[in-house]
Design an enzyme around this catalytic site. Structure first.
Site, PDB file in Angstrom:
ATOM      1  N   GLU A 299       0.997  -1.323   0.289  1.00 51.44           N
ATOM      2  CA  GLU A 299       0.154  -0.015  -0.347  1.00 51.44           C
ATOM      3  C   GLU A 299       1.174   1.688  -0.201  1.00 51.44           C
ATOM      4  O   GLU A 299       0.600   2.323   0.456  1.00 51.44           O
ATOM      5  CB  GLU A 299      -1.079   0.085   1.322  1.00 51.44           C
ATOM      6  CG  GLU A 299      -0.134   0.041   2.439  1.00 51.44           C
ATOM      7  CD  GLU A 299       0.332  -1.812   2.983  1.00 51.44           C
ATOM      8  OE1 GLU A 299       0.654  -2.260   2.443  1.00 51.44           O
ATOM      9  OE2 GLU A 299       0.449  -1.172   4.668  1.00 51.44           O
ATOM     10  N   HIS A 323      -8.001  -4.054  -1.466  1.00 49.23           N
ATOM     11  CA  HIS A 323      -7.755  -4.389   0.195  1.00 49.23           C
ATOM     12  C   HIS A 323      -6.396  -3.005   0.549  1.00 49.23           C
ATOM     13  O   HIS A 323      -6.517  -2.327   1.163  1.00 49.23           O
ATOM     14  CB  HIS A 323      -6.684  -5.782  -0.121  1.00 49.23           C
ATOM     15  CG  HIS A 323      -5.439  -5.995   1.435  1.00 49.23           C
ATOM     16  ND1 HIS A 323      -6.109  -6.638   2.404  1.00 49.23           N
ATOM     17  CD2 HIS A 323      -4.917  -5.860   1.387  1.00 49.23           C
ATOM     18  CE1 HIS A 323      -5.392  -6.351   3.811  1.00 49.23           C
ATOM     19  NE2 HIS A 323      -4.580  -5.725   3.119  1.00 49.23           N
ATOM     20  N   GLU A 324      -5.443  -2.657  -1.191  1.00 52.65           N
ATOM     21  CA  GLU A 324      -4.397  -2.278  -0.735  1.00 52.65           C
ATOM     22  C   GLU A 324      -4.786  -0.598  -0.628  1.00 52.65           C
ATOM     23  O   GLU A 324      -4.119   0.293  -0.009  1.00 52.65           O
ATOM     24  CB  GLU A 324      -3.081  -2.367  -1.826  1.00 52.65           C
ATOM     25  CG  GLU A 324      -2.903  -3.531  -1.973  1.00 52.65           C
ATOM     26  CD  GLU A 324      -2.097  -4.038  -0.843  1.00 52.65           C
ATOM     27  OE1 GLU A 324      -2.101  -3.598  -0.019  1.00 52.65           O
ATOM     28  OE2 GLU A 324      -2.632  -5.596  -0.850  1.00 52.65           O
ATOM     29  N   HIS A 327      -5.787   0.357   2.798  1.00 52.48           N
ATOM     30  CA  HIS A 327      -4.968   0.631   3.871  1.00 52.48           C
ATOM     31  C   HIS A 327      -4.643   2.535   3.523  1.00 52.48           C
ATOM     32  O   HIS A 327      -4.414   3.004   4.491  1.00 52.48           O
ATOM     33  CB  HIS A 327      -3.670   0.225   3.232  1.00 52.48           C
ATOM     34  CG  HIS A 327      -2.920  -1.207   3.881  1.00 52.48           C
ATOM     35  ND1 HIS A 327      -2.671  -1.071   5.236  1.00 52.48           N
ATOM     36  CD2 HIS A 327      -3.104  -1.764   3.414  1.00 52.48           C
ATOM     37  CE1 HIS A 327      -2.947  -1.933   5.363  1.00 52.48           C
ATOM     38  NE2 HIS A 327      -2.875  -3.674   4.157  1.00 52.48           N
ATOM     39  N   GLU A 346      -4.477  -4.639   9.268  1.00 51.82           N
ATOM     40  CA  GLU A 346      -4.255  -5.871   7.974  1.00 51.82           C
ATOM     41  C   GLU A 346      -5.929  -5.833   9.017  1.00 51.82           C
ATOM     42  O   GLU A 346      -6.563  -5.903   7.671  1.00 51.82           O
ATOM     43  CB  GLU A 346      -3.631  -6.393   7.898  1.00 51.82           C
ATOM     44  CG  GLU A 346      -2.444  -6.354   7.901  1.00 51.82           C
ATOM     45  CD  GLU A 346      -2.486  -5.503   6.634  1.00 51.82           C
ATOM     46  OE1 GLU A 346      -2.939  -5.883   5.332  1.00 51.82           O
ATOM     47  OE2 GLU A 346      -1.300  -5.214   6.282  1.00 51.82           O
ATOM     48  N   ASP A 405       8.971 -10.139  10.899  1.00 52.41           N
ATOM     49  CA  ASP A 405       8.408 -10.759   9.402  1.00 52.41           C
ATOM     50  C   ASP A 405       7.674 -12.340   9.680  1.00 52.41           C
ATOM     51  O   ASP A 405       6.860 -12.711   9.901  1.00 52.41           O
ATOM     52  CB  ASP A 405       9.992 -10.908   8.661  1.00 52.41           C
ATOM     53  CG  ASP A 405       8.891 -10.435   7.066  1.00 52.41           C
ATOM     54  OD1 ASP A 405       7.649 -10.433   6.659  1.00 52.41           O
ATOM     55  OD2 ASP A 405       9.661 -11.281   6.035  1.00 52.41           O
ATOM     56  N   TYR A 413      -4.792 -10.368  10.165  1.00 53.94           N
ATOM     57  CA  TYR A 413      -6.032 -10.208   8.668  1.00 53.94           C
ATOM     58  C   TYR A 413      -7.265 -10.802   8.993  1.00 53.94           C
ATOM     59  O   TYR A 413      -8.373  -9.871   9.281  1.00 53.94           O
ATOM     60  CB  TYR A 413      -5.230 -10.578   7.174  1.00 53.94           C
ATOM     61  CG  TYR A 413      -3.990 -10.120   7.047  1.00 53.94           C
ATOM     62  CD1 TYR A 413      -3.263 -10.815   7.532  1.00 53.94           C
ATOM     63  CD2 TYR A 413      -4.399  -9.644   5.794  1.00 53.94           C
ATOM     64  CE1 TYR A 413      -1.922 -10.155   6.891  1.00 53.94           C
ATOM     65  CE2 TYR A 413      -3.109  -8.504   5.421  1.00 53.94           C
ATOM     66  CZ  TYR A 413      -1.800  -8.935   5.422  1.00 53.94           C
ATOM     67  OH  TYR A 413      -1.110  -8.699   5.103  1.00 53.94           O
TER      68      TYR A 413
HETATM   69  N1  BES Z   1       1.169  -4.566   3.760  1.00 54.45           N
HETATM   70  C1  BES Z   1       0.473  -5.419   3.300  1.00 54.45           C
HETATM   71  C2  BES Z   1       2.029  -6.893   2.720  1.00 54.45           C
HETATM   72  C3  BES Z   1       3.235  -6.896   3.961  1.00 54.45           C
HETATM   73  C4  BES Z   1       1.890  -7.098   5.044  1.00 54.45           C
HETATM   74  C5  BES Z   1       4.439  -6.869   3.986  1.00 54.45           C
HETATM   75  C6  BES Z   1       3.567  -7.102   6.326  1.00 54.45           C
HETATM   76  C7  BES Z   1       4.940  -6.755   4.334  1.00 54.45           C
HETATM   77  C8  BES Z   1       5.095  -6.823   5.708  1.00 54.45           C
HETATM   78  C9  BES Z   1      -0.537  -5.631   2.391  1.00 54.45           C
HETATM   79  O1  BES Z   1      -1.082  -4.907   1.689  1.00 54.45           O
HETATM   80  C10 BES Z   1      -1.093  -6.925   2.573  1.00 54.45           C
HETATM   81  O2  BES Z   1      -1.661  -7.332   2.962  1.00 54.45           O
HETATM   82  N2  BES Z   1      -0.740  -7.360   1.195  1.00 54.45           N
HETATM   83  C11 BES Z   1      -1.494  -9.036   0.629  1.00 54.45           C
HETATM   84  C12 BES Z   1      -2.972  -8.995  -0.532  1.00 54.45           C
HETATM   85  C13 BES Z   1      -3.919  -8.653   0.229  1.00 54.45           C
HETATM   86  C14 BES Z   1      -5.280  -8.583  -0.348  1.00 54.45           C
HETATM   87  C15 BES Z   1      -4.045  -9.754   2.259  1.00 54.45           C
HETATM   88  C16 BES Z   1      -0.410  -9.825   0.161  1.00 54.45           C
HETATM   89  O3  BES Z   1       0.562  -9.545  -0.613  1.00 54.45           O
HETATM   90  O4  BES Z   1      -0.885 -10.969  -0.309  1.00 54.45           O
HETATM   91 ZN    ZN Z   2      -2.777  -5.679   3.713  1.00 60.44          ZN
END
Ligand code: BES
Ligand code: ZN
Length: 634
Positions: A299, A323-324, A327, A346, A405, A413
């Site tokens: 995002e 989703h993005e 954010h 999330e 991480d 989520y």
């Molecule tokens: N912000 C996240 C990606 C992220 C989270 C990167 C934690 C590094 C550390 C992003 O908004 C996200 O949640 N992406 C998901 C997709 C979403 C539709 C659930 C993904 O990348 O799968």
């Molecule tokens: Zn996200």
């Protein structure tokens, strides 16, 4: 006085006496943005910085992109708010080569770069004076900088030019910019980036949408953001507008396809604004990156980074854009103060995404997404239970001393979403929507932590009503394991139809006789997931013949299908799986395949062979995870 307050008081007294700076356990205090109100920040165990004492308020980057050497080089100017007459500015730094640091009075600053700590990098302690208003750090990134991925032309869709993209979340911004890399610290930024004239550079900021001709690009982000939202991409990208204030960037041969896929973008923005207030960032664009991007989406403000694996040709995977976009409120406006509060980013975003999708695609669609989400959540809870990581099923996490991480799972989520759904059910949609709108408005451009959210919820919504607390049980959701008893059970008539077909198939009906007309990606995913452990190899072959899963163009379906193929060693699908694993770098698709492959000797040998060929195309984020799976116990 509780322990924490007492400790904070003692340390702050000590600090006054010795008048030095470090980032021990003291509660941090920074100015709330755009108000004069003080916000107390919790200590961030994932940052060396000391923003309570001296905070970065604005950053100006001046960087040259060198594709040959795979480096960014130049300088960053940090403008400071020195609240405590601090004499040391602590920054986060990792894998950076620092040339020199110059104070605003023209003098070179002395500094100390501490030993590298795994995952966290190095504390960069710069000696400043109470009068120092800004410093200039001259530096260069390492070719191995984890946030950056450098791609050769052949790793892009168009194939003619190299490509670069960054991924700063969670704590990788420090690998390309020395900064206060803590989500609770917000600052504005500007940048000048110089690259090859045939490429365009884009950042998470205000920028143009055409090539400048001289390879020099200027950026401005006037709203304060957190470091994990700093982003840069450079490549052969073109732009197509998709409405009043949105559009898409993609490689030339992908642009039309991407524009078609994202046709609903403007109505997503309009729906989101109707729900929770004005979009605060002006323009909203999406850039579609090469397939090695390790996430589905990121995002970055004004410019979401997205994987090309959502370009399915039927718009079935665009919930990721919702989703993005969501954010832009939950996360980019109201931001988790530390990674322990990740669910505030999330969980709220999944709930918000669901509401946008419901508005545009209707309730049956939303119900399918929600029920699929519950399936994934139950699996995650089961896995964490089995691995003895029950604490990681709490919404509020304890990630201190760990790589954030590792703790950032489905729990934030999906458990987050179901918590908010539970609150919505208890108070009614109208009240809940008003509450959320007020929450985003009042806390805009500020960090939020779990404790303050609880207090906000009490004050503005639950107001001591014991019946509501009983119907929701917020503490059980936030600090307890698994799924509280107040959790709603998602229903979906559409997916019930799928259940009927699963029953028919597992009791002998052949695949070609199943009633699958009108099924969408969501039906197919539910079908494949519902069949786990219930089919034999002959049935796999039967399904494959009837539905052509092995050659599906839909990456979500492929990922679930390959899991069946691995479980039953259905080798017909392996060439296709090889192709998938060597072209797609999205970690969410890689882990569920490499993990079961690694469980058998043959599977592991096959997976290692694939991995060694795939590795040059994977981002460090994905490489770290997969190497943990394939080589950890060796
Ligand atoms: N912000 C996240 C990606 C992220 C989270 C990167 C934690 C590094 C550390 C992003 O908004 C996200 O949640 N992406 C998901 C997709 C979403 C539709 C659930 C993904 O990348 O799968
Ligand atoms: Zn996200």
């Amino acid at each position: 006085m509780n322990y924490k307050t007492k400790f904070a008081l003692i340390t702050s007294l000590l600090f006054t006496f010795i008048s030095c700076n470090n980032n021990t356990e003291n509660d941090k205090e920074v100015n709330g943005e755009e108000t004069s109100e003080k916000v107390t920040l919790a200590n961030d165990a994932h940052s060396f910085s000391n923003p309570n004492d001296v905070a970065v308020k604005h950053m100006h980057l001046d960087l040259a992109v060198d594709f040959e050497r795979r480096t960014l080089s130049g300088s960053v100017r940090l403008d400071l708010d020195n609240k405590t007459n601090a004499e040391v500015l602590h920054l986060d730094s990792r894998q950076l080569n620092i040339d020199k640091i110059v104070l605003d009075n023209g003098e070179e600053a002395s500094y100390e770069l501490a030993e590298d700590v795994e995952y966290f990098g190095q504390d960069l302690a710069v000696n400043i004076t109470p009068e120092t208003k800004s410093i200039n750090i001259y530096y260069q990134t390492s070719p191995e900088a984890e946030a950056l991925q450098w791609l050769k032309p052949e790793q892009t869709a168009y194939g003619k030019n190299p490509f670069l993209f960054s991924q700063s979340q969670a704590i990788l911004a420090r690998t390309w910019i020395p900064c206060q890399d803590s989500p609770g610290v917000k600052f504005t930024y500007s940048a000048t980036v110089k690259t090859n004239p045939e490429l365009i550079a884009l950042m998470s900021a205000e920028n143009g949408n055409t090539k400048t001709g001289d390879g020099v690009y200027h950026f401005e982000m006037k709203q304060p953001i957190s470091s994990y939202l700093l982003a840069l991409t450079v490549g052969d990208l073109e732009f197509k507008s998709l409405g009043r204030n949105c559009g898409v960037f993609a490689e030339p041969n992908m642009l039309e396809k991407c524009a078609w896929e994202f046709a609903d973008m403007q109505s997503m923005i309009d729906s989101a604004e109707a729900l929770y207030g004005a979009y605060a960032w002006g323009q909203y664009d999406v850039v579609v990156l090469p397939p090695s991007f390790p996430f589905g989406g990121m995002e970055n403000p004004r410019l979401t980074f997205a994987t090309p694996t959502i370009i399915a040709g039927d718009r079935s995977l665009v919930a990721l854009i919702a989703h993005e976009l969501a954010h832009s409120w939950s996360g980019n406006l109201v931001t988790n103060e530390t990674w322990n509060d990740f669910w505030l980013n999330e969980g709220f975003t999944v709930y918000f995404e669901q509401r946008i999708m419901e508005k545009i695609f209707g309730t049956p669609y939303e119900e399918m997404e929600t029920k699929l989400g519950m399936g994934g959540l139950k699996q995650t809870i089961e896995r964490l239970n089995k691995d003895g990581q029950i604490d990681d099923t709490h919404l509020y996490l304890d990630l201190d001393g760990r790589n954030p991480d590792d703790g950032l799972t489905d729990i934030a989520y999906e458990k987050g979403r179901f918590f908010l759904q539970t609150v919505e059910k208890a108070v009614g949609r109208e009240k809940f929507d008003a509450f959320l709108k007020q929450y985003f408005t009042e806390n805009a451009f500020k960090p939020m932590n779990t404790k303050r959210f609880e207090a906000y919820l009490d004050e503005h919504l639950l107001k001591g009503d014991s019946a509501l607390y009983a119907a929701i049980q917020p503490k059980a959701w936030i600090y307890g394991p698994g799924l509280p008893e107040t959790c709603p059970t998602p229903e979906s008539e559409e997916l019930d139809k799928v259940t009927t077909q699963i029953e028919r198939f597992t009791t002998g009906t052949s695949a070609s006789e199943l009633e699958v007309e009108g099924w969408t990606t969501h039906h197919w995913l539910y079908f494949l997931r519902g069949l786990k452990g219930q089919v034999n190899t002959a049935q796999l072959a039967d399904m494959d013949k009837a539905f052509g899963f092995t050659n599906s163009g839909n990456n979500e379906i492929l990922c679930d299908w390959f899991q069946h193929c691995i479980a039953l060693e259905y080798k017909d699908a392996y060439p296709s799986m090889d192709r998938f694993l060597t072209t797609v770098g999205r970690r969410k698709f890689l882990t569920p395949l490499y993990e079961p492959l690694a469980a058998t000797e043959d599977g592991k040998a096959w997976a290692k062979d694939v991995y060694e060929r795939a590795k040059p195309g994977y981002h460090a984020v994905s490489k770290n995870t997969i190497e943990g799976i394939l080589y950890a116990s060796e």
